[in-house]
Design an enzyme around this catalytic site. Structure first.
Site, short mmCIF file in Angstrom:
data_model
loop_
_atom_site.label_atom_id
_atom_site.label_comp_id
_atom_site.label_asym_id
_atom_site.label_seq_id
_atom_site.Cartn_x
_atom_site.Cartn_y
_atom_site.Cartn_z
N THR A 1 -2.14 18.66 39.07
CA THR A 1 -1.17 19.48 38.34
C THR A 1 -1.10 19.20 36.85
OG1 THR A 1 0.49 17.87 39.04
CG2 THR A 1 0.36 19.94 40.31
N THR B 1 -3.22 13.99 27.64
CA THR B 1 -2.66 14.46 28.91
C THR B 1 -1.21 13.96 28.94
OG1 THR B 1 -3.23 12.43 30.08
CG2 THR B 1 -4.93 14.14 30.02
N TYR C 1 -4.75 -2.49 34.63
CA TYR C 1 -5.24 -1.10 34.68
C TYR C 1 -6.77 -1.11 34.62
CZ TYR C 1 -6.24 3.70 33.29
OH TYR C 1 -6.75 4.98 33.23
N ASP D 1 2.22 11.74 48.29
CA ASP D 1 2.36 10.62 47.36
C ASP D 1 1.32 9.57 47.76
OD1 ASP D 1 2.99 8.43 45.86
OD2 ASP D 1 5.13 8.41 46.37
N ARG E 1 2.47 15.07 43.88
CA ARG E 1 3.77 14.84 44.53
C ARG E 1 4.74 16.00 44.34
NH1 ARG E 1 4.62 9.25 41.54
NH2 ARG E 1 3.77 10.64 39.96
N LYS F 1 -9.69 -0.02 37.45
CA LYS F 1 -10.73 0.98 37.18
C LYS F 1 -12.14 0.37 37.30
CE LYS F 1 -8.05 4.54 36.48
NZ LYS F 1 -8.04 5.66 37.44
N1 LIG Z 1 -5.53 10.31 29.79
C1 LIG Z 1 -6.36 9.33 29.50
O1 LIG Z 1 -6.49 8.91 28.32
C2 LIG Z 1 -7.23 8.73 30.58
C3 LIG Z 1 -8.33 7.95 30.20
C4 LIG Z 1 -9.16 7.40 31.15
C5 LIG Z 1 -8.89 7.61 32.50
N2 LIG Z 1 -7.80 8.35 32.86
C6 LIG Z 1 -7.58 8.54 34.31
O2 LIG Z 1 -7.62 9.92 34.59
C7 LIG Z 1 -6.84 10.20 35.74
C8 LIG Z 1 -5.91 11.37 35.44
O3 LIG Z 1 -5.04 10.98 34.39
P1 LIG Z 1 -4.35 12.02 33.41
O4 LIG Z 1 -4.47 11.45 32.05
O5 LIG Z 1 -4.81 13.39 33.67
O6 LIG Z 1 -2.81 11.81 33.88
P2 LIG Z 1 -1.56 12.83 33.93
O7 LIG Z 1 -1.69 13.90 32.91
O8 LIG Z 1 -0.36 11.94 33.89
O9 LIG Z 1 -1.68 13.49 35.40
C9 LIG Z 1 -1.55 12.67 36.55
C10 LIG Z 1 -1.64 13.54 37.80
O10 LIG Z 1 -1.64 12.67 38.94
C11 LIG Z 1 -0.55 13.01 39.81
N3 LIG Z 1 -0.07 11.77 40.41
C12 LIG Z 1 0.41 10.68 39.77
N4 LIG Z 1 0.79 9.75 40.66
C13 LIG Z 1 0.52 10.26 41.89
C14 LIG Z 1 0.72 9.78 43.22
N5 LIG Z 1 1.30 8.59 43.48
N6 LIG Z 1 0.33 10.56 44.26
C15 LIG Z 1 -0.22 11.79 44.02
N7 LIG Z 1 -0.41 12.28 42.79
C16 LIG Z 1 -0.04 11.54 41.74
C17 LIG Z 1 0.46 13.73 38.90
O11 LIG Z 1 1.30 14.67 39.57
P3 LIG Z 1 2.72 14.26 40.26
O12 LIG Z 1 3.49 13.46 39.25
O13 LIG Z 1 3.37 15.55 40.65
O14 LIG Z 1 2.35 13.45 41.48
C18 LIG Z 1 -0.49 14.50 37.97
O15 LIG Z 1 -0.94 15.66 38.62
C19 LIG Z 1 -6.12 8.90 36.11
O16 LIG Z 1 -6.78 8.27 37.17
C20 LIG Z 1 -6.22 8.07 34.82
O17 LIG Z 1 -6.18 6.69 35.10
C21 LIG Z 1 -6.97 8.92 31.95
#
Ligand SMILES: NC(=O)c1ccc[n+]([C@@H]2O[C@H](COP(=O)([O-])OP(=O)(O)OC[C@H]3O[C@@H](n4cnc5c(N)ncnc54)[C@H](OP(=O)(O)O)[C@@H]3O)[C@@H](O)[C@H]2O)c1
Length: 257
Positions: free
Chosen positions: A10, A183, A148, A59, A33, A152
């Protein structure tokens, strides 16, 4: 028509995967969630691209949530062809500042859920002799960067090891290692981002396009941006003590910016 299941669909990187895969004509199973947000996303993608989008509220920090997604991945009558294990988050604070409960939740979502969902998906895919899994890790896997980064690093090692064990089965498994992406991640974690240089920010849609191209090429590790590829080259030859002085701080400024 093939079906892709995306966890954390989402927002952020997951929503970029959903947009791109729907645009390419894949049916989707959307997991997160917040049910209302999932329903809105499913309707929007269905209306825009004419694909079927299922909503699966779960979740992944709970056994019931993980089990519900495992069950969907194991459904042989309605198979999933591509799994994107993307859901994840950051905790606010450095080591020993974060409550143990939150550390364990991170391991549950980043490691246990990824292990169990990858296994449920690949068991079923192996019977069909085809399928793909993208496990979203981070470049934090390669540098000293708190628990973290450690979680990873597990995702990268697990995915590349599983890809090796399943070589020749027709399955593709890839760890995706993004750098900083704009994000909801940093705001949700209460992280200040003012000390992250502008050039380090990546666009989620471009990241996903490059990641899917790497998956199609059969890569098991994707660092989908020339800037970060170069940076990871430097990281390899830099002494860890020197490295940790920079990597443990950048983008980990907590509190008001
Ligand atoms: N943004 C960065 O700079 C970055 C860099 C490297 C890696 N990443 C990785 O990329 C992935 C996505 O991150 P993002 O930056 O896109 O984060 P984001 O914008 O915060 O989105 C997180 C998504 O995961 C869902 N989520 C969180 N906790 C959850 C749970 N317990 N069960 C089910 N769904 C859950 C959230 O929806 P709900 O809250 O509705 O559950 C949301 O859809 C992560 O694994 C993160 O570690 C991010």
């Amino acid at each position: 028509m093939t079906t892709a299941l995306i966890t954390g669909s989402t927002a952020g990187i997951g929503s970029a995967f959903a947009r791109r895969l729907a645009g390419d004509g894949h049916n989707l199973v959307l997991v997160a969630r917040n049910t209302e947000r999932l329903r809105e996303q499913a309707t929007e993608l269905h209306d825009r691209h004419g694909i079927e989008a299922e909503v699966l509220t779960a979740d992944l920090a709970t056994d019931d949530g993980i089990a519900a997604v495992e069950k969907r991945l194991a459904d042989r009558r309605n198979p999933v062809d591509l799994l994107v294990n993307n859901a994840g988050f950051g905790n606010k604070g450095q080591y020993l500042e974060v409550p143990m409960e939150d550390e364990l939740t991170m391991l549950k979502v980043h490691c246990e859920a990824v292990l169990r969902l990858t296994s449920a998906a690949t068991e079923s895919m192996r019977e069909r002799g085809r399928g793909g899994v993208v496990n979203v890790a981070s470049v934090a896997a390669f540098v000293p960067r708190g628990t973290y980064g450690a979680s990873k690093a597990w995702v990268v090692q697990f995915t590349q090891g599983a890809a090796k064990d399943l070589a020749g089965s027709g399955l593709r498994l890839m760890a995706l290692c993004p750098g900083f992406v704009r994000t909801e991640f940093h705001e949700r974690a209460g992280m200040g981002t003012s000390n992250i240089p502008k050039w380090m920010w990546l666009d989620a849609d471009k990241l996903v396009a490059a990641a899917l191209a790497d998956l199609a090429r059969g890569k098991t590790l994707s660092i989908p941006d020339p800037r970060y590829k170069a940076l990871m080259g430097v990281v390899k030859v830099t002494p860890r003590a020197l490295l940790s002085g920079v990597t443990s701080r950048t983008g980990r400024k907590y509190g008001p910016q």
